[in-house]
Design a protein around this motif. Structure first.
Motif, PDB file in Angstrom:
ATOM      1  N   GLN A  61       0.792  -1.354   0.078  1.00  0.00           N
ATOM      2  CA  GLN A  61      -0.012   0.083   0.066  1.00  0.00           C
ATOM      3  C   GLN A  61       0.783   1.333  -0.058  1.00  0.00           C
ATOM      4  OE1 GLN A  61      -3.063   0.378   3.001  1.00  0.00           O
ATOM      5  NE2 GLN A  61      -4.129  -1.416   2.173  1.00  0.00           N
ATOM      6  N   VAL A  62       1.993   1.178   0.684  1.00  0.00           N
ATOM      7  CA  VAL A  62       2.733   2.549   0.816  1.00  0.00           C
ATOM      8  C   VAL A  62       4.131   2.362  -0.154  1.00  0.00           C
ATOM      9  CG1 VAL A  62       3.568   3.821   2.488  1.00  0.00           C
ATOM     10  CG2 VAL A  62       1.882   2.720   3.158  1.00  0.00           C
ATOM     11  N   LEU A  63       5.020   1.273   0.145  1.00  0.00           N
ATOM     12  CA  LEU A  63       6.294   1.286  -0.507  1.00  0.00           C
ATOM     13  C   LEU A  63       6.348   0.964  -2.187  1.00  0.00           C
ATOM     14  CD1 LEU A  63       8.597  -0.570   2.132  1.00  0.00           C
ATOM     15  CD2 LEU A  63       8.602   1.886   1.523  1.00  0.00           C
ATOM     16  N   ASP A  64       5.426   0.107  -2.571  1.00  0.00           N
ATOM     17  CA  ASP A  64       5.536  -0.162  -3.835  1.00  0.00           C
ATOM     18  C   ASP A  64       4.691   0.730  -4.935  1.00  0.00           C
ATOM     19  OD1 ASP A  64       6.042  -1.449  -6.223  1.00  0.00           O
ATOM     20  OD2 ASP A  64       4.579  -3.155  -6.023  1.00  0.00           O
ATOM     21  N   GLN A  65       5.397   2.064  -5.080  1.00  0.00           N
ATOM     22  CA  GLN A  65       4.718   3.083  -5.607  1.00  0.00           C
ATOM     23  C   GLN A  65       4.358   2.740  -7.109  1.00  0.00           C
ATOM     24  OE1 GLN A  65       3.516   6.364  -4.281  1.00  0.00           O
ATOM     25  NE2 GLN A  65       3.444   4.945  -2.634  1.00  0.00           N
ATOM     26  N   THR A  66       5.290   2.105  -7.618  1.00  0.00           N
ATOM     27  CA  THR A  66       5.494   1.856  -9.056  1.00  0.00           C
ATOM     28  C   THR A  66       4.389   0.517  -9.472  1.00  0.00           C
ATOM     29  OG1 THR A  66       7.419   0.601  -8.901  1.00  0.00           O
ATOM     30  CG2 THR A  66       7.621   3.109  -9.567  1.00  0.00           C
ATOM     31  N   GLY A  67       3.961  -0.177  -8.240  1.00  0.00           N
ATOM     32  CA  GLY A  67       3.355  -1.143  -8.498  1.00  0.00           C
ATOM     33  C   GLY A  67       3.640  -2.520  -9.285  1.00  0.00           C
ATOM     34  N   ASP A  68       5.315  -2.665  -9.577  1.00  0.00           N
ATOM     35  CA  ASP A  68       5.637  -3.733 -10.152  1.00  0.00           C
ATOM     36  C   ASP A  68       6.146  -4.947  -9.002  1.00  0.00           C
ATOM     37  OD1 ASP A  68       7.756  -2.707  -8.705  1.00  0.00           O
ATOM     38  OD2 ASP A  68       9.065  -2.570 -10.462  1.00  0.00           O
ATOM     39  N   GLY A  69       5.669  -4.874  -7.874  1.00  0.00           N
ATOM     40  CA  GLY A  69       5.984  -5.973  -6.808  1.00  0.00           C
ATOM     41  C   GLY A  69       7.017  -5.859  -5.929  1.00  0.00           C
ATOM     42  N   ARG A  70       7.992  -4.746  -6.764  1.00  0.00           N
ATOM     43  CA  ARG A  70       9.360  -4.856  -6.038  1.00  0.00           C
ATOM     44  C   ARG A  70       9.489  -3.127  -5.783  1.00  0.00           C
ATOM     45  NH1 ARG A  70      13.180  -7.227 -10.475  1.00  0.00           N
ATOM     46  NH2 ARG A  70      11.805  -5.900 -11.813  1.00  0.00           N
ATOM     47  N   ILE A  71      10.660  -2.872  -4.610  1.00  0.00           N
ATOM     48  CA  ILE A  71      10.791  -1.485  -4.628  1.00  0.00           C
ATOM     49  C   ILE A  71      12.385  -1.302  -5.026  1.00  0.00           C
ATOM     50  CG2 ILE A  71       9.211  -1.024  -2.716  1.00  0.00           C
ATOM     51  CD1 ILE A  71      11.386  -1.744  -0.491  1.00  0.00           C
ATOM     52  N   SER A  72      12.516   0.050  -5.243  1.00  0.00           N
ATOM     53  CA  SER A  72      13.783   0.715  -5.860  1.00  0.00           C
ATOM     54  C   SER A  72      13.935   2.087  -5.187  1.00  0.00           C
ATOM     55  CB  SER A  72      13.806   0.370  -7.312  1.00  0.00           C
ATOM     56  OG  SER A  72      12.898   1.308  -7.801  1.00  0.00           O
ATOM     57  N   SER A  73      14.895   2.466  -5.714  1.00  0.00           N
ATOM     58  CA  SER A  73      15.174   3.927  -5.340  1.00  0.00           C
ATOM     59  C   SER A  73      14.034   5.001  -5.793  1.00  0.00           C
ATOM     60  CB  SER A  73      16.589   4.426  -6.005  1.00  0.00           C
ATOM     61  OG  SER A  73      16.709   5.861  -5.795  1.00  0.00           O
ATOM     62  N   ALA A  74      13.300   4.434  -6.968  1.00  0.00           N
ATOM     63  CA  ALA A  74      12.438   5.232  -7.772  1.00  0.00           C
ATOM     64  C   ALA A  74      11.152   5.206  -6.833  1.00  0.00           C
ATOM     65  CB  ALA A  74      12.187   4.566  -9.081  1.00  0.00           C
ATOM     66  N   ASP A  75      10.711   4.148  -6.113  1.00  0.00           N
ATOM     67  CA  ASP A  75       9.703   3.846  -5.262  1.00  0.00           C
ATOM     68  C   ASP A  75       9.888   4.977  -4.094  1.00  0.00           C
ATOM     69  OD1 ASP A  75       7.994   1.710  -6.210  1.00  0.00           O
ATOM     70  OD2 ASP A  75       9.831   0.856  -6.339  1.00  0.00           O
ATOM     71  N   LEU A  76      11.080   5.093  -3.544  1.00  0.00           N
ATOM     72  CA  LEU A  76      11.313   5.895  -2.344  1.00  0.00           C
ATOM     73  C   LEU A  76      11.343   7.428  -2.732  1.00  0.00           C
ATOM     74  CD1 LEU A  76      11.671   4.892   0.701  1.00  0.00           C
ATOM     75  CD2 LEU A  76      11.925   3.281  -1.330  1.00  0.00           C
ATOM     76  N   GLN A  77      11.735   7.757  -3.938  1.00  0.00           N
ATOM     77  CA  GLN A  77      11.639   9.020  -4.642  1.00  0.00           C
ATOM     78  C   GLN A  77      10.303   9.461  -4.870  1.00  0.00           C
ATOM     79  OE1 GLN A  77      13.861  10.322  -7.832  1.00  0.00           O
ATOM     80  NE2 GLN A  77      15.538   9.084  -7.429  1.00  0.00           N
ATOM     81  N   ALA A  78       9.370   8.426  -5.417  1.00  0.00           N
ATOM     82  CA  ALA A  78       8.041   8.795  -5.468  1.00  0.00           C
ATOM     83  C   ALA A  78       7.313   9.132  -4.293  1.00  0.00           C
ATOM     84  CB  ALA A  78       7.182   7.527  -6.296  1.00  0.00           C
ATOM     85  N   MET A  79       7.584   8.179  -3.102  1.00  0.00           N
ATOM     86  CA  MET A  79       7.064   8.615  -1.957  1.00  0.00           C
ATOM     87  C   MET A  79       7.445   9.898  -1.312  1.00  0.00           C
ATOM     88  SD  MET A  79       7.695   4.846   0.134  1.00  0.00           S
ATOM     89  CE  MET A  79       6.931   5.453   1.532  1.00  0.00           C
ATOM     90  N   ALA A  80       8.607  10.457  -1.329  1.00  0.00           N
ATOM     91  CA  ALA A  80       9.077  11.659  -1.194  1.00  0.00           C
ATOM     92  C   ALA A  80       8.369  12.949  -1.972  1.00  0.00           C
ATOM     93  CB  ALA A  80      10.743  12.034  -1.420  1.00  0.00           C
ATOM     94  N   HIS A  81       8.067  12.339  -3.505  1.00  0.00           N
ATOM     95  CA  HIS A  81       7.229  13.489  -4.240  1.00  0.00           C
ATOM     96  C   HIS A  81       5.777  13.677  -3.635  1.00  0.00           C
ATOM     97  CE1 HIS A  81       5.676  15.273  -7.968  1.00  0.00           C
ATOM     98  NE2 HIS A  81       4.744  14.268  -7.764  1.00  0.00           N
ATOM     99  N   ASN A  82       5.301  12.607  -3.170  1.00  0.00           N
ATOM    100  CA  ASN A  82       3.843  12.606  -2.854  1.00  0.00           C
ATOM    101  C   ASN A  82       3.787  13.245  -1.543  1.00  0.00           C
ATOM    102  OD1 ASN A  82       2.725  11.167  -5.311  1.00  0.00           O
ATOM    103  ND2 ASN A  82       3.351   9.044  -4.103  1.00  0.00           N
ATOM    104  N   VAL A  83       4.911  13.311  -0.896  1.00  0.00           N
ATOM    105  CA  VAL A  83       4.554  14.119   0.277  1.00  0.00           C
ATOM    106  C   VAL A  83       4.721  15.722   0.058  1.00  0.00           C
ATOM    107  CG1 VAL A  83       6.011  14.967   2.571  1.00  0.00           C
ATOM    108  CG2 VAL A  83       5.694  12.447   1.894  1.00  0.00           C
ATOM    109  N   CYS A  84       5.792  16.010  -1.034  1.00  0.00           N
ATOM    110  CA  CYS A  84       6.254  17.474  -1.216  1.00  0.00           C
ATOM    111  C   CYS A  84       4.966  18.177  -1.991  1.00  0.00           C
ATOM    112  CB  CYS A  84       7.593  17.475  -1.697  1.00  0.00           C
ATOM    113  SG  CYS A  84       8.967  16.830  -0.799  1.00  0.00           S
ATOM    114  N   TRP A  85       4.365  17.324  -2.983  1.00  0.00           N
ATOM    115  CA  TRP A  85       3.576  17.864  -4.145  1.00  0.00           C
ATOM    116  C   TRP A  85       2.391  18.780  -3.624  1.00  0.00           C
ATOM    117  CZ3 TRP A  85       3.869  18.242  -9.228  1.00  0.00           C
ATOM    118  CH2 TRP A  85       2.846  18.490 -10.130  1.00  0.00           C
ATOM    119  N   PRO A  86       1.753  17.978  -2.574  1.00  0.00           N
ATOM    120  CA  PRO A  86       0.465  18.853  -2.361  1.00  0.00           C
ATOM    121  C   PRO A  86       0.733  19.994  -1.315  1.00  0.00           C
ATOM    122  CG  PRO A  86       0.497  16.824  -1.049  1.00  0.00           C
ATOM    123  CD  PRO A  86       1.597  16.692  -2.191  1.00  0.00           C
ATOM    124  N   LEU A  87       1.868  20.009  -0.866  1.00  0.00           N
ATOM    125  CA  LEU A  87       2.571  21.045   0.169  1.00  0.00           C
ATOM    126  C   LEU A  87       2.917  22.186  -0.609  1.00  0.00           C
ATOM    127  CD1 LEU A  87       3.665  18.731   2.855  1.00  0.00           C
ATOM    128  CD2 LEU A  87       1.487  19.958   2.870  1.00  0.00           C
TER     129      LEU A  87
END
Length: 481
Positions: free
Chosen positions: A316-342
């Motif tokens: 629900q939280v970590l796998d932002q790209t939905g491919d069943g694995r996490i990488s640097s891109a997923d953690l960057q996407a999480m940071a983006h989703n924090v910063c974007w609405p603010l």
């Protein structure tokens, strides 16, 4: 050189882009933009469109509003935010070709396709813009684009040159890649139910199947002829009839509405002082909602509930790209989703990205056994539980770094606590029901004052990963088990 005036409330551009029927060509726009190899590579590597399609669409729509319905201050703020985001989207695609989202030619293509889709919307409705109107709207469009600092030579010189630019780019640069095919035929068939349509959730599998068929057929029928010819996408008679009925029917409906009902975005635009909700000095009340349970695996009484929760967090939280694995891109996407609405300033945005990168490096070092730069769910669960059992330092060196950065980013007024609205800003998403968010907030607000301190916030994440039963408040961070 004189600075061109931006389009105002009565401009042709705002009136065209602001109409509700622009949604009929929205998927057409996404397909055209994604067919650029650099855009496709960026989506395949960094985008959350597979796992969180509705949130991704909302971000795109919000950005468009800020670009074309803001004053100059708001426009510059949005351009700066886009550039900070796109600077991180670079790499090498599957064919070994380097790409970057800051490529000027790519940025111009993304912009021009928006203008072209507006003109296509009018043409498909049976009321195309006259040459003088095309010149007027293109001039208004270029006034906004001039603020990006892109070379004028990259843009079509006049409105009359846009069709030739589109045709040339389609034939010389675009590709029918996997992300394009996925957008056309699979994305809507797999998409979760949007939160706004949660009452339709029981019927969503059927609804999305019908919607996917209709939108896919409409999009193929409406794509430029050069695109369909090059990539072998025939315009069937049924699809052509569907396009005719929807576009002309929507035109009649929109024209029958009162002026103020025709537009999804107010023509007056977005005030430059508009800011996201911040914490209040008062004690806000938490809205009441009917309890809704998230599905969870059955567990034996007294069994360790941590593995199930950690898996839930992964999906629900970590796998932002939905491919069943996490990488640097997923953690960057999480940071983006924090910063974007603010709408954070660069100096407040940078620590969030740095904190998530710190967490990723800890995850990669301890979990990426085959060193392929990705971590599977089972690798994450096993290593996370092993690290937690080894001592408190494990969470302090990774998860807590990111959590504290999130807290300080969302605590925009520096009050040292989060209110209910700020909590929802962090955890709101298409997969979590608002009732569960309200429940989670109440569980963490130990003294019932409508606020969560930094230590309460960090402790909640600690409890979520360490509590062996679901009775601890923090174990219900993402809703009830």
């Amino acid at each position: 050189m004189a600075v061109a005036d931006l389009p105002g409330p009565h401009s042709l551009l705002r009136r065209t882009l602001g109409e509700w029927r622009i949604g009929l060509v929205a998927w057409r726009l996404l397909v055209l933009q994604t067919a650029d190899p650099a855009v496709a590579a960026g989506m395949a590597t960094f985008s959350t469109y597979r796992a969180h399609p509705w949130r991704r669409v909302e971000h795109t729509m919000d950005s468009g509003k800020r670009l074309f319905f803001s004053d100059r201050e708001g426009l510059h703020r949005e351009i700066a935010r886009l550039e900070r985001t796109h600077r991180r989207l670079a790499g090498t695609d599957e064919q070994g070709r380097p790409f970057t989202a800051l490529d000027p030619a790519v940025r111009v293509w993304v912009l021009v396709t928006l203008y072209e889709c507006m003109t296509a919307m009018r043409e498909l409705s049976g009321r195309p813009l006259a040459p003088s109107e095309l010149d007027q709207m293109y001039g208004e469009f270029r006034a906004v684009c001039s603020e990006f600092g892109l070379s004028d030579d990259l843009f079509p010189a006049t409105a009359a040159d846009v069709p030739a630019y589109m045709d040339r780019t389609i034939r010389e640069r675009l590709e029918y890649s996997e992300p394009v095919r996925y957008l056309l035929f699979d994305m809507l068939r797999e998409a979760p139910a949007p939160r706004r349509l949660r009452l339709l959730k029981p019927a969503w599998p059927l609804v999305r199947t019908v919607a996917a068929h209709v939108i896919g057929a409409l999009t193929v029928a409406d794509l430029p002829e050069a695109f369909r010819e090059r990539f072998g996408l025939p315009r069937t008679r049924r699809a052509a009839l569907l396009s005719f009925i929807l576009h002309r029917g929507m035109r009649v409906l929109i024209n029958a509405l009162p002026e103020h009902r025709r537009y999804r975005t107010p023509l007056t635009g977005i005030p430059s002082t508009a800011q996201p909700p911040t914490a209040s000095t008062d004690h806000p009340s938490v809205p009441e909602a009917s309890p809704v349970r998230l599905p969870a695996p059955r567990r034996r009484k007294g069994a360790d509930s941590r593995p199930a929760r950690v898996r839930t967090f992964f999906h629900q939280v970590l796998d932002q790209t939905g491919d069943g694995r996490i990488s640097s891109a997923d953690l960057q996407a999480m940071a983006h989703n924090v910063c974007w609405p603010l709408e954070l300033a660069p100096e407040r945005e940078a620590p969030v990205y740095a904190a998530f990168e710190t967490w990723w490096q800890q995850l990669r070092t301890g979990m990426d056994v085959d060193e392929d730069g990705k971590v599977t769910c089972e690798e994450f669960v096993t290593a996370m539980l092993t690290g937690i059992d080894s001592g408190p330092a494990y969470l302090e060196q990774g998860l807590h770094v990111a959590v504290r950065a999130v807290f300080h980013a969302v605590d925009t007024d520096g009050s040292g606590h989060l209110c209910a609205d700020e909590y929802r800003t962090i955890f709101g998403g298409s997969r979590v029901h608002p009732a569960e968010l309200n429940h989670g907030f109440r569980q963490l607000d130990n003294d019932g004052d409508g606020r969560i301190t930094e230590e309460e916030f960090v402790q909640a994440f600690t409890d979520y990963f360490t509590a062996r039963s679901d009775s601890t408040a923090g174990s219900q961070l993402l809703g009830r088990p």
